[in-house]
Scaffold this motif. Sequence first.
Motif, PDB file in Angstrom:
ATOM      1  N   PHE A  89       2.251   9.336  -6.491  1.00 36.03           N
ATOM      2  CA  PHE A  89       2.127   9.040  -5.066  1.00 36.03           C
ATOM      3  C   PHE A  89       1.650   7.609  -4.833  1.00 36.03           C
ATOM      4  O   PHE A  89       1.515   7.186  -3.686  1.00 36.03           O
ATOM      5  N   MET A  90       1.387   6.872  -5.901  1.00 30.72           N
ATOM      6  CA  MET A  90       0.718   5.584  -5.746  1.00 30.72           C
ATOM      7  C   MET A  90       1.498   4.444  -6.385  1.00 30.72           C
ATOM      8  O   MET A  90       0.935   3.484  -6.894  1.00 30.72           O
ATOM      9  N   ASP A  91       2.826   4.526  -6.324  1.00 31.47           N
ATOM     10  CA  ASP A  91       3.680   3.506  -6.934  1.00 31.47           C
ATOM     11  C   ASP A  91       4.098   2.437  -5.923  1.00 31.47           C
ATOM     12  O   ASP A  91       4.023   2.634  -4.708  1.00 31.47           O
ATOM     13  N   VAL A 146       6.658   4.924   0.201  1.00 27.09           N
ATOM     14  CA  VAL A 146       6.273   5.888   1.232  1.00 27.09           C
ATOM     15  C   VAL A 146       6.735   7.272   0.775  1.00 27.09           C
ATOM     16  O   VAL A 146       7.939   7.533   0.656  1.00 27.09           O
ATOM     17  N   ASN A 147       5.792   8.143   0.494  1.00 25.96           N
ATOM     18  CA  ASN A 147       6.087   9.499   0.055  1.00 25.96           C
ATOM     19  C   ASN A 147       6.197  10.400   1.280  1.00 25.96           C
ATOM     20  O   ASN A 147       5.228  10.566   2.029  1.00 25.96           O
ATOM     21  N   VAL A 182       0.845  -1.198   0.000  1.00 27.19           N
ATOM     22  CA  VAL A 182       0.000   0.000   0.000  1.00 27.19           C
ATOM     23  C   VAL A 182       0.882   1.251   0.000  1.00 27.19           C
ATOM     24  O   VAL A 182       1.668   1.452   0.936  1.00 27.19           O
ATOM     25  N   PRO A 183       0.797   2.105  -1.023  1.00 25.18           N
ATOM     26  CA  PRO A 183       1.553   3.365  -1.010  1.00 25.18           C
ATOM     27  C   PRO A 183       1.080   4.258   0.146  1.00 25.18           C
ATOM     28  O   PRO A 183      -0.082   4.210   0.565  1.00 25.18           O
ATOM     29  N   VAL A 184       1.992   5.070   0.650  1.00 27.90           N
ATOM     30  CA  VAL A 184       1.719   5.882   1.841  1.00 27.90           C
ATOM     31  C   VAL A 184       2.197   7.312   1.587  1.00 27.90           C
ATOM     32  O   VAL A 184       3.188   7.542   0.888  1.00 27.90           O
ATOM     33  N   PHE A 185       1.478   8.257   2.159  1.00 28.31           N
ATOM     34  CA  PHE A 185       1.937   9.645   2.203  1.00 28.31           C
ATOM     35  C   PHE A 185       2.036  10.061   3.668  1.00 28.31           C
ATOM     36  O   PHE A 185       1.097   9.859   4.445  1.00 28.31           O
TER      37      PHE A 185
END
Length: 541
Positions: free
Chosen positions: A212-214, A223-224, A51-54
């Motif tokens: 942001f979703m890679d 994790v951005n 799961v990508p994260v910001f």
Amino acid sequence: MAELFIGTGGGQRQSLVLKRANRHGLIAGATGTGKTVTLQGLAEGFSAAGVPVFVSDVKGDLAGLAMAGSPLAKTHAPFAARAAEIGDTDWAYAETPVQFWDLFGEQGHPVRATISEMGPLLLARLMGLNETQEGVLAIAFHLADEEGLLLLDLDDLQAMLADIADRAAAISTTYGNVSKASVGAIQRQLLQLRGQGAEQFFGEPALDIADFMDVDDQGRGIVNILAADKLMASPRLYATFLLWLLSELFETLPEVGDPDRPKLVFFFDEAHLLFDEAPAALLDKVEQVVRLIRSKGVGVYFVTQNPIDIPEGVAGQLGNRVQHALRAFTPRDQRGVRAAAETFRSNPAIDVETAITELKVGEALVSMLQADGAPAPVERTLVRPPRSRVGPVTPVERGVLIATDAIGDRYDIPIDRESAHELLGAKRAEAEAAAAEAQADAADAKADAHAAREQARAAKQAERERLAAQREADRAAREQARAEAASPWNRAVTSATRSASSTVGRTVASEVTKAVFGSKRGAGGLGAKILRGVLGGMFRG
């Protein structure tokens, strides 16, 4: 069903069901109680699950996600023991794939948004405009859209505002009053935004949300990390950016309902900055986005010191909760403790209100949504320690990570394409040139008219002088004639001529009278006298 391990409490594993992770969450607790470490552990867990994260890195220590922890570090030494204590047999030091971002382009890739993407509502919030000024800003956006003018950066918005100020009278009849005072107030706020560094945020290339979703080549979510330490000096810009990011996700992503795992998870540190002094319209916007973005597969987790920092309308959407220790030193703190205790599903074995003030560092009250969507009873939990470094990275490490990530340099060079500023500038230049040309033409026409008037005046003066000269010549001729007539010789000749004429006249008259009246007698009558007088006068003349 896939789960994310949180820690152990009540003799049981406490986990976050990934299918329910898009139901949002709250991490709260006083300073120094372990909120950031909990956030770091959750970010690692989401990344490992693909799961990508910001995350917004307010203090600079979340950058350590990029580096594996070390047992040699003082802060990391207890982590292995804690992992063993809570039964996390898979735990080991490891790094997490990251991408660094920075609104100012100093500690990460530049993050930009266009003025149009931000929209009048968020910009009005960013500038602290009143209702009247917000209305003028909305008119500027509407006219720009109607006239095909791109609003990309602050220069474009300033040019558009100047243009509607010039056209205020015409615009007011259609869209309502547009006062130059309101436009001036907005322009002053834009000047302050420039001082806060917003000039670097607004422009192109704008952020592509897809970046942001890679995931990396191992399937781990990226994790951005947004460098927010400097951004915190401009809290209004920070809050507006985060809300814009959520709004962009909501408008861009398709509806997916409740996926097996979120498509993206946001952690908003220092979340109270989103809501401090926010007008009701903006709070409604935040609540709407938080409520609806769940169906886009996005989870939002607010990180704050006190649960009462979050408005009720938003707090009611936060199903997953981690509550670290709170201090009840002030009345506000006590209200926060009570509010936090009341939001958990009760557990007969725990006095929540008392436990909140007794929690140790790295310990929290945890209640996560279960697979059926119901919140689990609150448990006092030892939180899983992070695997990555707790603390910042060095500038050299950060530079290497930025240079070698998948983003490359696509955002590093700003683009300034033709937009409202250039088009309105050209329009203004054309208008000024036309006005200057018209002014020059008017000046030439005035000069020509003046020359014509002078020429006519000169002609009239010449004519007057000619006539005066003619009159003078006539007068001189008459004077000369009189002078000649008045000389002695002329008088003698005239007198002789008159005498001769008189004699001849009398003779002729006498002869005619005789012929008419006959005898001398008849010639002495009244009629003869009249006839002689007439004839004599003729000759004398």
